[in-house]
Design a protein around this motif. Structure first.
Motif, PDB file in Angstrom:
ATOM      1  N   GLY A 177     109.674  53.178   2.455  1.00 23.23           N
ATOM      2  CA  GLY A 177     109.744  55.296   2.216  1.00 23.23           C
ATOM      3  C   GLY A 177     110.865  55.110   3.712  1.00 23.23           C
ATOM      4  N   GLY A 179     112.204  57.505   5.066  1.00 19.82           N
ATOM      5  CA  GLY A 179     112.635  58.801   5.857  1.00 19.82           C
ATOM      6  C   GLY A 179     112.362  59.295   7.621  1.00 19.82           C
ATOM      7  N   ILE A 181     109.503  59.560   9.292  1.00 16.96           N
ATOM      8  CA  ILE A 181     108.095  58.848   9.754  1.00 16.96           C
ATOM      9  C   ILE A 181     109.089  57.218   9.789  1.00 16.96           C
ATOM     10  CG2 ILE A 181     105.785  58.383   9.408  1.00 16.96           C
ATOM     11  CD1 ILE A 181     105.686  61.284   8.935  1.00 16.96           C
ATOM     12  N   ALA A 182     109.590  56.212   8.876  1.00 20.10           N
ATOM     13  CA  ALA A 182     109.868  55.579   8.427  1.00 20.10           C
ATOM     14  C   ALA A 182     110.138  55.096   9.754  1.00 20.10           C
ATOM     15  CB  ALA A 182     110.342  54.736   7.525  1.00 20.10           C
ATOM     16  N   ILE A 199     112.075  49.426   4.005  1.00 16.32           N
ATOM     17  CA  ILE A 199     112.444  49.567   2.635  1.00 16.32           C
ATOM     18  C   ILE A 199     112.433  50.461   1.653  1.00 16.32           C
ATOM     19  CG2 ILE A 199     111.776  47.825   0.258  1.00 16.32           C
ATOM     20  CD1 ILE A 199     110.002  47.283   1.970  1.00 16.32           C
ATOM     21  N   HIS A 201     114.042  53.136  -1.823  1.00 17.94           N
ATOM     22  CA  HIS A 201     114.727  52.718  -2.958  1.00 17.94           C
ATOM     23  C   HIS A 201     116.279  53.066  -3.182  1.00 17.94           C
ATOM     24  CE1 HIS A 201     112.508  57.448  -3.361  1.00 17.94           C
ATOM     25  NE2 HIS A 201     113.764  57.268  -2.628  1.00 17.94           N
ATOM     26  N   GLN A 208     118.317  64.010   5.180  1.00 17.87           N
ATOM     27  CA  GLN A 208     119.060  65.479   5.629  1.00 17.87           C
ATOM     28  C   GLN A 208     119.992  64.960   6.304  1.00 17.87           C
ATOM     29  OE1 GLN A 208     115.928  63.005   5.350  1.00 17.87           O
ATOM     30  NE2 GLN A 208     113.926  64.627   4.753  1.00 17.87           N
ATOM     31  N   ASP A 233     113.468  49.096  -5.242  1.00 20.93           N
ATOM     32  CA  ASP A 233     111.428  49.619  -5.715  1.00 20.93           C
ATOM     33  C   ASP A 233     110.708  49.046  -5.708  1.00 20.93           C
ATOM     34  OD1 ASP A 233     111.531  52.192  -6.651  1.00 20.93           O
ATOM     35  OD2 ASP A 233     112.969  51.852  -7.677  1.00 20.93           O
ATOM     36  N   THR A 262     105.887  55.278   3.869  1.00 15.03           N
ATOM     37  CA  THR A 262     105.595  56.285   4.834  1.00 15.03           C
ATOM     38  C   THR A 262     106.792  56.977   4.114  1.00 15.03           C
ATOM     39  OG1 THR A 262     107.569  54.675   4.903  1.00 15.03           O
ATOM     40  CG2 THR A 262     106.048  55.659   6.709  1.00 15.03           C
ATOM     41  N   ALA A 263     106.912  57.314   2.373  1.00 19.52           N
ATOM     42  CA  ALA A 263     107.488  58.054   1.388  1.00 19.52           C
ATOM     43  C   ALA A 263     107.129  59.628   1.181  1.00 19.52           C
ATOM     44  CB  ALA A 263     107.046  57.575  -0.039  1.00 19.52           C
ATOM     45  N   GLY A 264     107.508  59.632   2.252  1.00 16.40           N
ATOM     46  CA  GLY A 264     106.854  61.473   1.925  1.00 16.40           C
ATOM     47  C   GLY A 264     105.595  62.006   2.027  1.00 16.40           C
ATOM     48  N   ARG A 265     105.250  63.405   2.707  1.00 12.11           N
ATOM     49  CA  ARG A 265     104.110  64.126   2.520  1.00 12.11           C
ATOM     50  C   ARG A 265     103.667  64.864   1.076  1.00 12.11           C
ATOM     51  NH1 ARG A 265     101.808  63.472   6.939  1.00 12.11           N
ATOM     52  NH2 ARG A 265     101.214  65.569   7.279  1.00 12.11           N
ATOM     53  N   VAL A 344     115.052  66.254  14.996  1.00 12.06           N
ATOM     54  CA  VAL A 344     115.693  65.871  15.939  1.00 12.06           C
ATOM     55  C   VAL A 344     114.829  63.913  15.977  1.00 12.06           C
ATOM     56  CG1 VAL A 344     114.888  64.060  18.453  1.00 12.06           C
ATOM     57  CG2 VAL A 344     115.257  66.531  17.906  1.00 12.06           C
ATOM     58  N   VAL A 345     114.877  62.911  15.127  1.00 10.90           N
ATOM     59  CA  VAL A 345     114.674  61.526  15.244  1.00 10.90           C
ATOM     60  C   VAL A 345     114.033  60.433  16.381  1.00 10.90           C
ATOM     61  CG1 VAL A 345     114.275  59.738  12.730  1.00 10.90           C
ATOM     62  CG2 VAL A 345     115.530  61.364  12.433  1.00 10.90           C
TER      63      VAL A 345
HETATM   64  N1  LIG Z   1     110.516  63.646  14.965  1.00  6.14           N
HETATM   65  C1  LIG Z   1     110.062  64.621  13.035  1.00  6.14           C
HETATM   66  O1  LIG Z   1     110.755  65.755  13.315  1.00  6.14           O
HETATM   67  C2  LIG Z   1     109.215  64.445  12.670  1.00  6.14           C
HETATM   68  C3  LIG Z   1     108.390  62.838  12.696  1.00  6.14           C
HETATM   69  C4  LIG Z   1     108.607  63.266  11.496  1.00  6.14           C
HETATM   70  C5  LIG Z   1     107.624  63.145  10.089  1.00  6.14           C
HETATM   71  N2  LIG Z   1     107.581  65.053   9.778  1.00  6.14           N
HETATM   72  C6  LIG Z   1     108.234  65.715   9.188  1.00  6.14           C
HETATM   73  O2  LIG Z   1     107.144  64.882   8.206  1.00  6.14           O
HETATM   74  C7  LIG Z   1     108.093  65.400   7.082  1.00  6.14           C
HETATM   75  C8  LIG Z   1     107.199  63.981   5.826  1.00  6.14           C
HETATM   76  O3  LIG Z   1     108.117  62.250   7.353  1.00  6.14           O
HETATM   77  P1  LIG Z   1     108.660  61.109   5.454  1.00  6.14           P
HETATM   78  O4  LIG Z   1     109.513  60.322   6.917  1.00  6.14           O
HETATM   79  O5  LIG Z   1     107.188  61.309   5.202  1.00  6.14           O
HETATM   80  O6  LIG Z   1     109.150  62.148   4.345  1.00  6.14           O
HETATM   81  P2  LIG Z   1     110.839  62.216   4.227  1.00  6.14           P
HETATM   82  O7  LIG Z   1     110.425  63.184   2.761  1.00  6.14           O
HETATM   83  O8  LIG Z   1     111.345  62.891   5.417  1.00  6.14           O
HETATM   84  O9  LIG Z   1     110.941  60.802   3.797  1.00  6.14           O
HETATM   85  C9  LIG Z   1     110.595  60.257   2.637  1.00  6.14           C
HETATM   86  C10 LIG Z   1     111.539  59.096   2.273  1.00  6.14           C
HETATM   87  O10 LIG Z   1     111.069  58.481   1.488  1.00  6.14           O
HETATM   88  C11 LIG Z   1     111.481  57.871  -0.154  1.00  6.14           C
HETATM   89  N3  LIG Z   1     110.791  57.259  -1.133  1.00  6.14           N
HETATM   90  C12 LIG Z   1     109.982  58.466  -1.594  1.00  6.14           C
HETATM   91  N4  LIG Z   1     109.740  57.158  -2.303  1.00  6.14           N
HETATM   92  C13 LIG Z   1     109.986  56.294  -2.196  1.00  6.14           C
HETATM   93  C14 LIG Z   1     109.819  54.899  -2.657  1.00  6.14           C
HETATM   94  N5  LIG Z   1     108.954  55.118  -3.852  1.00  6.14           N
HETATM   95  N6  LIG Z   1     109.845  54.003  -2.373  1.00  6.14           N
HETATM   96  C15 LIG Z   1     110.831  54.228  -1.417  1.00  6.14           C
HETATM   97  N7  LIG Z   1     111.429  54.759  -0.532  1.00  6.14           N
HETATM   98  C16 LIG Z   1     111.413  55.741  -1.023  1.00  6.14           C
HETATM   99  C17 LIG Z   1     112.679  59.359  -0.007  1.00  6.14           C
HETATM  100  O11 LIG Z   1     114.128  58.980  -0.484  1.00  6.14           O
HETATM  101  C18 LIG Z   1     112.679  59.996   1.106  1.00  6.14           C
HETATM  102  O12 LIG Z   1     113.986  59.737   1.570  1.00  6.14           O
HETATM  103  C19 LIG Z   1     109.591  65.062   7.320  1.00  6.14           C
HETATM  104  O13 LIG Z   1     110.235  65.662   6.210  1.00  6.14           O
HETATM  105  C20 LIG Z   1     109.459  65.740   8.331  1.00  6.14           C
HETATM  106  O14 LIG Z   1     109.129  67.721   7.995  1.00  6.14           O
HETATM  107  C21 LIG Z   1     108.710  65.326  11.786  1.00  6.14           C
END
Ligand SMILES: NC(=O)c1ccc[n+]([C@@H]2O[C@H](COP(=O)([O-])OP(=O)(O)OC[C@H]3O[C@@H](n4cnc5c(N)ncnc54)[C@H](O)[C@@H]3O)[C@@H](O)[C@H]2O)c1
Ligand SMILES: Cc1cc2nc3c(=O)[nH]c(=O)nc-3n(C[C@H](O)[C@H](O)[C@H](O)COP(=O)(O)OP(=O)(O)OC[C@H]3O[C@@H](n4cnc5c(N)ncnc54)[C@H](O)[C@@H]3O)c2cc1C
Length: 450
Positions: A177, A179, A181-182, A199, A201, A208, A233, A262-265, A344-345
């Motif tokens: 995932g 995003g 966090i990754a 990795i 998908h 974003q 995938d 790291t595929a979302g929360r 910010v990332v």
């Molecule tokens: N610096 C910061 O401000 C910061 C840092 C970490 C987290 N956060 C917050 O936590 C939230 C969650 O972070 P996150 O990184 O878990 O989520 P995210 O939503 O940012 O990213 C998750 C990614 O995983 C992908 N994904 C989903 N299923 C998948 C699969 N089966 N295989 C591969 N990829 C897949 C999604 O398409 C998405 O792009 C962020 O949206 C943010 O709100 C913020």
């Protein structure tokens, strides 16, 4: 057994994260009787297993990578990261958080309830064997790491919480995932010496942000050693004597030592018994109106658990807590109005953005000018030898106001805060030239954003 009933409170807050804690203090100060329920570590995600520990680890990453840019230009060697010692340093931040957060509430005269909260009805909560009655409730239960249940042996995947508490650094790491966090965990593990694979998908990690900026950001991380695998995938994880192997349904096969999801929360709402209280939910959280009120008239929600368009971040949770404090103490009855929110990332470099999306501005080029600037040779970035520094600025042609920014550099966290302030105050680029900033800094450089 019905369980004992406590005194009736004015407000009971479920969840002691940045949102819940902020609101509890404000309501107590305004003279209300308040209780907070927490089932895990007091303080919530950000200081225990999120922003703060991540940014502490990032301090060592910044020192190492910024040194790398100056080797041969005044520095002889790049320092090495000692993971166990870095984790011990991190623990000096995280270890005291829960007890001091809880004690702070007790000292302020706020009732603390340890345990899992769930609704019995619209006016009653169950916490363990206790029943708690309140005129109003505020749900601030945050989110937890989402799981990828379709992957075979998914249970082998660890989460960001596990990563931020790892006593030893594995040699080979995969993050599934792509995003926020990754990217951040990849930057940390890679700088600390692990082989790191991200990795994703589809072909749009960090969706974003504009694709062009993400490409530039990925180029920097790739040069540092992070390996990206797009359009993969993952469908299975096989355990082997040497570690584990990730596979898809085609040719992809990747041996690693540890895998992190790291595929979302996902919002923490499934075990709250919300239907008993008449609180309706959507896929990404609890539905609220423009006063953060849920579908039950005496129940509000705030922070990450809310279904909303705004990014789920600590300062947004804090803003909502302040808003609800005003509303519930009758100091204001206005609808919530969010300012422009920067994100910010983190890494070296950092990727940051605020305001209008570049793609939206590009669709209306008569109204908006999109300026693409290469900052690499500006004094600030040359001084620290940033390999690539960029900014994309969106300006309203008629008013000349700055309405959007995306920027990548080692200084991006500072630049984005400066420019978010400008956007929120309706300022133009020439406004920056009328300010006197400390020189030479990233802020004094902003006058060249023309
Ligand atoms: N610096 C910061 O401000 C910061 C840092 C970490 C987290 N956060 C917050 O936590 C939230 C969650 O972070 P996150 O990184 O878990 O989520 P995210 O939503 O940012 O990213 C998750 C990614 O995983 C992908 N994904 C989903 N299923 C998948 C699969 N089966 N295989 C591969 N990829 C897949 C999604 O398409 C998405 O792009 C962020 O949206 C943010 O709100 C913020
Ligand atoms: C790895 C990581 C890095 C992050 N980095 C950043 C960053 O750099 N900048 C940023 O702004 N944001 C960042 N975030 C997001 C930030 O942590 C959240 O936006 C913030 O913590 C949300 O606050 P909250 O109070 O809404 O929820 P939380 O902090 O999640 O708190 C909710 C609390 O409710 C408790 N709870 C849940 N259900 C119940 C129940 N039924 N009964 C009792 N208690 C319950 C939970 O245990 C938790 O303590 C990051 C998140 C992660 C995971």
């Amino acid at each position: 057994m019905r369980g004992s009933i406590m005194e009736k409170f004015d407000v009971v807050i479920i969840g002691a994260g940045p949102a819940g804690l902020g609101l509890a203090y404000d309501l107590k100060q305004a003279g209300q009787t308040v209780a907070v329920v927490e089932e895990n570590r007091w303080g919530g995600t950000c200081p225990n297993r999120g922003c703060d520990p991540k940014k502490v680890l990032m301090a060592a990453v910044e020192a190492k990578l910024r040194s790398r840019h100056l080797v041969g230009k005044g520095l002889e060697n790049e320092p090495e990261i000692d993971w166990p010692s870095l984790m011990r340093f991190k623990e000096t931040f995280t270890e005291p958080v829960s007890s001091s957060s809880r004690q702070g509430l007790v000292d302020a005269g706020i009732t603390v309830l340890d345990g899992h909260a769930e609704f019995v009805d619209q006016h009653t909560l169950k916490v363990g064997e206790q029943r708690v009655e309140s005129s109003q409730f505020v749900i601030a239960t945050g989110q937890r790491p989402g799981r990828l249940s379709k992957i075979e042996n998914e249970a082998l995947m660890q989460t960001s919480t596990d990563f931020l508490a790892m006593p030893e650094l594995p040699k080979r790491i995969a993050l599934v995932g792509g995003g926020y966090i990754a990217f951040e965990l990849a930057a940390i593990a890679n700088a600390a010496g692990a082989e790191v694979h991200v990795i994703h998908h589809n072909d749009r990690p960090l969706k974003q942000f504009p694709a062009k900026s993400v490409k530039q950001f990925m180029e920097q991380l790739t040069k540092q050693g992070v390996q990206f695998h797009l359009n993969i995938d993952v469908t299975a994880i096989e355990k082997s004597a040497e570690g584990m192997t990730l596979r898809d349904d085609h040719q992809f096969s990747l041996p690693v030592d540890q895998v992190f999801v790291t595929a979302g929360r996902v919002p923490n709402l499934d075990t709250l018994n919300l239907e008993q209280a008449g609180v309706e939910t959507a896929k990404n959280g609890i539905m609220v109106d423009d006063h953060l009120k849920t579908t039950a008239s005496n129940i509000y929600a705030m922070g990450d658990v809310v279904a909303k368009a705004q990014p789920k971040l600590t300062p947004v949770a804090g803003f909502e807590a302040q808003y609800l404090a005003q509303l519930l103490t009758h100091q204001s009855s206005a609808a919530i109005a969010y300012p422009v929110i920067p994100t910010v990332v983190y890494g070296v470099p950092q990727l940051a953005k605020a305001g209008m999306e570049v793609a939206t501005a590009q669709k209306d080029s008569q109204r908006y000018e999109v300026k693409d600037l290469d900052l690499t040779n500006w004094f600030t970035y040359r001084r620290i030898q940033d390999p690539d520094a960029r900014a994309t600025v969106v300006v309203d042609r008629q008013s000349q106001q700055v309405v959007g920014v995306v920027t990548m550099s080692s200084e991006a966290e500072h630049v984005i805060n400066d420019l978010t302030w400008l956007i929120n105050h309706g300022g133009s680029l020439s406004e920056l030239q009328r300010q006197i900033f400390a020189y030479p800094t990233e802020a004094s450089d902003l006058e060249y954003l023309r």
